[in-house]
Design a protein around this motif. Structure first.
Motif, PDB file in Angstrom:
ATOM      1  N   PRO A 170       9.096  11.070  13.666  1.00  0.00           N
ATOM      2  CA  PRO A 170       8.528   9.889  13.006  1.00  0.00           C
ATOM      3  C   PRO A 170       8.861   8.578  13.709  1.00  0.00           C
ATOM      4  O   PRO A 170       8.147   7.595  13.548  1.00  0.00           O
ATOM      5  N   PHE A 171       9.937   8.555  14.476  1.00  0.00           N
ATOM      6  CA  PHE A 171      10.305   7.309  15.143  1.00  0.00           C
ATOM      7  C   PHE A 171       9.473   7.054  16.399  1.00  0.00           C
ATOM      8  O   PHE A 171       9.583   6.014  17.017  1.00  0.00           O
ATOM      9  N   GLU A 172       8.666   8.037  16.786  1.00  0.00           N
ATOM     10  CA  GLU A 172       7.940   7.893  18.050  1.00  0.00           C
ATOM     11  C   GLU A 172       6.438   7.806  17.831  1.00  0.00           C
ATOM     12  O   GLU A 172       5.682   8.562  18.424  1.00  0.00           O
ATOM     13  N   LEU A 173       6.018   6.931  16.936  1.00  0.00           N
ATOM     14  CA  LEU A 173       4.596   6.843  16.646  1.00  0.00           C
ATOM     15  C   LEU A 173       4.040   5.483  17.026  1.00  0.00           C
ATOM     16  O   LEU A 173       4.768   4.504  17.103  1.00  0.00           O
ATOM     17  N   SER A 174       2.743   5.427  17.233  1.00  0.00           N
ATOM     18  CA  SER A 174       2.094   4.136  17.453  1.00  0.00           C
ATOM     19  C   SER A 174       1.901   3.452  16.106  1.00  0.00           C
ATOM     20  O   SER A 174       2.009   4.094  15.059  1.00  0.00           O
ATOM     21  N   GLY A 175       1.598   2.157  16.128  1.00  0.00           N
ATOM     22  CA  GLY A 175       1.429   1.423  14.881  1.00  0.00           C
ATOM     23  C   GLY A 175       0.377   2.043  13.979  1.00  0.00           C
ATOM     24  O   GLY A 175       0.572   2.192  12.770  1.00  0.00           O
ATOM     25  N   GLY A 176      -0.743   2.420  14.564  1.00  0.00           N
ATOM     26  CA  GLY A 176      -1.829   3.004  13.782  1.00  0.00           C
ATOM     27  C   GLY A 176      -1.444   4.339  13.173  1.00  0.00           C
ATOM     28  O   GLY A 176      -1.730   4.617  12.007  1.00  0.00           O
ATOM     29  N   GLN A 177      -0.753   5.149  13.973  1.00  0.00           N
ATOM     30  CA  GLN A 177      -0.307   6.452  13.456  1.00  0.00           C
ATOM     31  C   GLN A 177       0.679   6.251  12.312  1.00  0.00           C
ATOM     32  O   GLN A 177       0.612   6.909  11.282  1.00  0.00           O
ATOM     33  N   MET A 178       1.581   5.268  12.521  1.00  0.00           N
ATOM     34  CA  MET A 178       2.579   4.971  11.518  1.00  0.00           C
ATOM     35  C   MET A 178       1.912   4.595  10.199  1.00  0.00           C
ATOM     36  O   MET A 178       2.361   4.981   9.127  1.00  0.00           O
ATOM     37  N   GLN A 179       0.854   3.809  10.307  1.00  0.00           N
ATOM     38  CA  GLN A 179       0.172   3.342   9.113  1.00  0.00           C
ATOM     39  C   GLN A 179      -0.479   4.503   8.353  1.00  0.00           C
ATOM     40  O   GLN A 179      -0.458   4.546   7.126  1.00  0.00           O
ATOM     41  N   ARG A 180      -1.034   5.461   9.104  1.00  0.00           N
ATOM     42  CA  ARG A 180      -1.602   6.629   8.440  1.00  0.00           C
ATOM     43  C   ARG A 180      -0.520   7.458   7.769  1.00  0.00           C
ATOM     44  O   ARG A 180      -0.700   7.979   6.671  1.00  0.00           O
ATOM     45  N   VAL A 181       0.621   7.559   8.464  1.00  0.00           N
ATOM     46  CA  VAL A 181       1.731   8.317   7.883  1.00  0.00           C
ATOM     47  C   VAL A 181       2.186   7.663   6.586  1.00  0.00           C
ATOM     48  O   VAL A 181       2.418   8.334   5.576  1.00  0.00           O
ATOM     49  N   ALA A 182       2.292   6.328   6.621  1.00  0.00           N
ATOM     50  CA  ALA A 182       2.723   5.604   5.430  1.00  0.00           C
ATOM     51  C   ALA A 182       1.769   5.878   4.266  1.00  0.00           C
ATOM     52  O   ALA A 182       2.200   6.134   3.139  1.00  0.00           O
ATOM     53  N   LEU A 183       0.486   5.855   4.564  1.00  0.00           N
ATOM     54  CA  LEU A 183      -0.501   6.115   3.517  1.00  0.00           C
ATOM     55  C   LEU A 183      -0.401   7.570   3.043  1.00  0.00           C
ATOM     56  O   LEU A 183      -0.372   7.845   1.843  1.00  0.00           O
ATOM     57  N   ALA A 184      -0.300   8.476   4.005  1.00  0.00           N
ATOM     58  CA  ALA A 184      -0.241   9.898   3.663  1.00  0.00           C
ATOM     59  C   ALA A 184       0.961  10.202   2.790  1.00  0.00           C
ATOM     60  O   ALA A 184       0.851  10.913   1.789  1.00  0.00           O
ATOM     61  N   SER A 185       2.128   9.620   3.141  1.00  0.00           N
ATOM     62  CA  SER A 185       3.319  10.014   2.399  1.00  0.00           C
ATOM     63  C   SER A 185       3.317   9.437   0.994  1.00  0.00           C
ATOM     64  O   SER A 185       4.105   9.860   0.151  1.00  0.00           O
ATOM     65  N   VAL A 186       2.424   8.494   0.735  1.00  0.00           N
ATOM     66  CA  VAL A 186       2.299   7.994  -0.634  1.00  0.00           C
ATOM     67  C   VAL A 186       1.220   8.753  -1.409  1.00  0.00           C
ATOM     68  O   VAL A 186       1.444   9.170  -2.542  1.00  0.00           O
ATOM     69  N   ILE A 187       0.067   8.993  -0.777  1.00  0.00           N
ATOM     70  CA  ILE A 187      -0.963   9.665  -1.587  1.00  0.00           C
ATOM     71  C   ILE A 187      -0.626  11.125  -1.853  1.00  0.00           C
ATOM     72  O   ILE A 187      -1.109  11.708  -2.809  1.00  0.00           O
ATOM     73  N   VAL A 188       0.270  11.681  -1.053  1.00  0.00           N
ATOM     74  CA  VAL A 188       0.664  13.061  -1.303  1.00  0.00           C
ATOM     75  C   VAL A 188       1.372  13.192  -2.656  1.00  0.00           C
ATOM     76  O   VAL A 188       1.409  14.252  -3.267  1.00  0.00           O
ATOM     77  N   LEU A 189       1.902  12.072  -3.156  1.00  0.00           N
ATOM     78  CA  LEU A 189       2.610  12.096  -4.438  1.00  0.00           C
ATOM     79  C   LEU A 189       1.656  12.103  -5.631  1.00  0.00           C
ATOM     80  O   LEU A 189       2.075  12.293  -6.758  1.00  0.00           O
ATOM     81  N   LYS A 190       0.374  11.872  -5.358  1.00  0.00           N
ATOM     82  CA  LYS A 190      -0.650  11.818  -6.400  1.00  0.00           C
ATOM     83  C   LYS A 190      -0.309  10.904  -7.573  1.00  0.00           C
ATOM     84  O   LYS A 190      -0.334  11.326  -8.734  1.00  0.00           O
ATOM     85  N   PRO A 191       0.002   9.640  -7.278  1.00  0.00           N
ATOM     86  CA  PRO A 191       0.270   8.710  -8.381  1.00  0.00           C
ATOM     87  C   PRO A 191      -1.054   8.282  -9.029  1.00  0.00           C
ATOM     88  O   PRO A 191      -2.106   8.396  -8.402  1.00  0.00           O
ATOM     89  N   ASP A 192      -0.976   7.817 -10.260  1.00  0.00           N
ATOM     90  CA  ASP A 192      -2.193   7.367 -10.947  1.00  0.00           C
ATOM     91  C   ASP A 192      -2.660   6.020 -10.442  1.00  0.00           C
ATOM     92  O   ASP A 192      -3.833   5.694 -10.496  1.00  0.00           O
ATOM     93  N   ILE A 193      -1.689   5.207 -10.020  1.00  0.00           N
ATOM     94  CA  ILE A 193      -2.017   3.867  -9.547  1.00  0.00           C
ATOM     95  C   ILE A 193      -1.564   3.755  -8.098  1.00  0.00           C
ATOM     96  O   ILE A 193      -0.465   4.177  -7.748  1.00  0.00           O
ATOM     97  N   LEU A 194      -2.439   3.210  -7.257  1.00  0.00           N
ATOM     98  CA  LEU A 194      -2.064   3.021  -5.851  1.00  0.00           C
ATOM     99  C   LEU A 194      -2.085   1.539  -5.523  1.00  0.00           C
ATOM    100  O   LEU A 194      -3.096   0.871  -5.734  1.00  0.00           O
ATOM    101  N   VAL A 195      -0.966   1.038  -5.026  1.00  0.00           N
ATOM    102  CA  VAL A 195      -0.912  -0.348  -4.580  1.00  0.00           C
ATOM    103  C   VAL A 195      -0.788  -0.303  -3.064  1.00  0.00           C
ATOM    104  O   VAL A 195       0.171   0.257  -2.536  1.00  0.00           O
ATOM    105  N   ILE A 196      -1.779  -0.849  -2.379  1.00  0.00           N
ATOM    106  CA  ILE A 196      -1.802  -0.702  -0.924  1.00  0.00           C
ATOM    107  C   ILE A 196      -1.921  -2.073  -0.288  1.00  0.00           C
ATOM    108  O   ILE A 196      -2.894  -2.780  -0.500  1.00  0.00           O
ATOM    109  N   ASP A 197      -0.888  -2.432   0.493  1.00  0.00           N
ATOM    110  CA  ASP A 197      -0.841  -3.773   1.079  1.00  0.00           C
ATOM    111  C   ASP A 197      -1.267  -3.720   2.544  1.00  0.00           C
ATOM    112  O   ASP A 197      -0.540  -3.209   3.392  1.00  0.00           O
ATOM    113  N   GLU A 198      -2.438  -4.225   2.840  1.00  0.00           N
ATOM    114  CA  GLU A 198      -2.976  -4.277   4.204  1.00  0.00           C
ATOM    115  C   GLU A 198      -2.730  -3.000   5.007  1.00  0.00           C
ATOM    116  O   GLU A 198      -1.959  -2.997   5.956  1.00  0.00           O
ATOM    117  N   PRO A 199      -3.413  -1.940   4.618  1.00  0.00           N
ATOM    118  CA  PRO A 199      -3.151  -0.659   5.277  1.00  0.00           C
ATOM    119  C   PRO A 199      -3.829  -0.523   6.631  1.00  0.00           C
ATOM    120  O   PRO A 199      -3.620   0.458   7.325  1.00  0.00           O
TER     121      PRO A 199
END
Ligand SMILES: Nc1ncnc2c1ncn2[C@@H]1O[C@H](COP(=O)(O)OP(=O)(O)OP(=O)(O)O)[C@@H](O)[C@H]1O
Ligand SMILES: [Mg+2]
Lengths: 286, 265
Positions: A144-173
């Motif tokens: 995880p420490f060796e990613l490009s900015g874009g890849q990192m951003q997808r990872v950040a999104l993925a690791s949150v939506i995998v939790l299946k929360p009812d509400i998603l707050v997404i700041d400049e993804p």
């Protein structure tokens, strides 16, 4: 669906500052809708997100007047970790969103599910599904420490939506993403909407907000200056004076109307522009 | 199938030992070093037994299949130990001078204390290097959590380990940036030191600000949720732990008995 988030006369200031960052905000957000939040740099968008998630004031401290309610209960009354099941939060800076204890991306995306005690078989299924959806499965074995900015951003999104929360707050993804990546992120968020999730998205790319959001909130200097249906807000030319950038199509539509071309309504997306301008041309031809 | 891929499949039986068993071996090794170091040899009472005993560390590393990584990580320790030996031997004065060249004098007391200190460092640090080179971070995490350690404490431990790598990489990035701005970063010790301290500031400030966001990230991923956690990675005992631990205990007992015999005689 009913109201899931409510702000009641909220004024908030960070510690050691005199000026409030959020001033007297009152509004409600309904379940299952997609809200776009726009506004200039420093207008308080990220702070608004922290308030919804309860990080302000519980983590940042500072002074909160009024109430922020999530499912009818003030955020300050939720216990530690309780809101993390309800609200998924993707931070603005993708580089600090990794746990720092996992050596593959696969495990990184699984981190939240492990914390919630989801059985390993189910974790595997969900992680694979989400990584496919966010197009990072081919990176699953990378550090995880060796990613490009874009890849990192997808990872950040993925690791949150995998939790299946009812509400998603997404700041400049999409700040680090190329146009294709940006489009795919919006597709994913649309997918979330289909699953009846409430989405609150901070985004500067106004044309995409125009295309996907149900409602738009406009912030300026810590105040909520508009909150209405997307088409209504983004065709309001008076917002240009407030420094809000409107979609190209809305500006074009307004100019056309000004110069006497009768449009049935002001478009905000390309598809709408094609429709109304096409109509006008056909009528004019006859 | 993914879960299978994430597991470690170690072929080397020593490297595959359970982390706590390796740690036991490390502790017993340290006890032995202490006992052996207390045996004085010759008229200078030198702790000479430490020297052959030290060879256990490289041999163990080679047998664990991590020779290259061991050497790489061990060079710094070797340098420090050598430095300590020289400094102590030259600077702690005693009546007896063992060797003299011009104004340089190696004193007996200095040599004794230098040998004792530098080989103790080599022995113990060497064993730690062996432990860390044969054990992956995730094995430590699981072992710590399984041992009943609080998951937060385990997190702090393990993320600091990861941080050492990351800070190393960041410091290289910062060094490169400094060089681009015309700061000299190569050359003799003084030049390097001058470049080193300005680099520390962005490094530390960066680490502190990112830790705030790290806390929030953890919180939003349910790190604080009470209740049982699960784990994709399973840490299994290799089955050779009783044997390895047994050997370590027997050797330690033998060393202690040997020490007592030397004493009595
Ligand atoms: N942790 C903090 N402590 C004190 N002040 C802060 C903190 N975070 C933000 N602010 C201040 O609050 C104001 C609003 O910041 P915020 O981050 O909410 O803006 P934003 O709309 O998200 O901007 P951007 O588009 O740049 O992300 C800014 O003036 C900022 O300086
Ligand atoms: Mg922001």
């Amino acid at each position: 669906m009913g109201v899931v988030i409510e702000f009641k006369n909220v004024t908030y200031s960070y510690p050691l500052t005199d000026e409030p960052v959020i001033r007297d905000m009152s509004f409600t957000l309904e379940g299952g809708k997609f809200y776009g939040v726009i506004g200039e740099n420093g207008s308080g968008k990220t702070t608004l997100c922290s308030l919804i998630r309860g990080f302000a004031p519980s983590f940042y401290k500072g002074e909160l007047q009024g109430q922020v309610l999530v499912d009818g209960k003030p955020t300050v009354d939720y216990g530690p970790g309780e809101l993390s099941l309800k609200i998924g939060y993707v931070f603005q800076n993708p580089f600090n969103q990794i746990s720092g204890v996992k050596d593959t991306l696969f495990e990184e995306v699984a981190f939240g599910l492990e914390n919630f005690g989801v059985p390993p078989e189910e974790i595997e299924e969900r992680v694979v599904e989400v990584m496919k959806m966010t197009n990072i499965l081919q990176l699953a074995e990378k550090n995880p420490f060796e990613l490009s900015g874009g890849q990192m951003q997808r990872v950040a999104l993925a690791s949150v939506i995998v939790l299946k929360p009812d509400i998603l707050v997404i700041d400049e993804p999409t700040s680090q993403l190329d146009p294709e990546g940006t489009e795919s992120v919006f597709k994913i968020i649309e997918e979330m909407k289909k699953e009846k999730k409430t989405v609150i998205l901070v985004e500067h790319k106004i044309d995409l907000v125009a295309e996907y959001a149900d409602e738009v909130l406009v912030l300026k200097d810590g105040r909520l200056i508009r909150k209405d249906a997307t088409a209504k807000v983004l065709t309001d030319m008076s917002l240009e004076k407030e420094g809000v950038q409107l979609p190209q199509m809305a500006i074009l539509g307004n100019r056309l109307v000004e110069s006497g071309v009768p449009l049935r309504y002001i478009p905000v997306t390309e598809a709408q522009a094609c429709e109304v301008i096409g109509e006008a041309i056909r009528k004019g031809g006859k | 199938m993914w879960r299978e891929k994430l597991q470690l499949h170690k072929t080397n039986p020593i490297a595959a030992l359970y982390p706590s068993c390796k740690f036991l071996i490390l502790c017993l090794y340290a006890v032995c070093s202490f006992v052996l170091g207390s045996i004085g040899v010759g008229e200078g009472d030198y702790p000479l037994f430490l020297i052959p005993w030290f060879f256990v560390v490289p041999i163990l590393s080679a047998a664990s299949g991590v020779w290259k990584r061991f050497v790489h990580a061990f060079r710094a320790v070797l340098f420090i130990a050598a430095l300590i030996l020289v400094v102590q031997a030259l600077l702690i004065p005693s009546e007896k001078v063992v060797w003299q060249l011009g104004f340089l004098r190696i004193y007996q007391a200095g040599l004794k204390s230098g040998l004792s200190l530098s080989f103790s460092i080599l022995n113990i640090a060497g064993m730690f290097v062996w432990l860390f080179q044969t054990t992956e971070n995730k094995e430590f995490t699981r072992a710590l959590e399984d041992s009943g350690m609080n998951y937060k404490a385990a997190y702090v431990f393990i993320s600091s380990l990861q941080m050492i790598d990351v800070l190393g990489k960041n410091s290289r990035t910062i060094m490169n940036a400094q060089r681009a701005r015309g700061v000299e970063t190569e050359g003799n010790m003084i030049v390097r030191a001058k470049a080193f301290f300005p680099s520390l500031v962005p490094l530390i400030v960066g680490a502190i600000t990112s830790s705030e966001e790290r806390v929030l990230t953890l919180e939003s991923k349910g790190f604080d949720v009470n209740g049982p956690k699960t784990s994709l990675f399973e840490l299994k005992k290799s089955g050779k732990e009783p044997l390895a631990g047994g050997i370590a205990i027997v050797v330690t007992l033998a060393v202690i008995v040997g020490r007592i015999v030397v004493w009595v005689l």
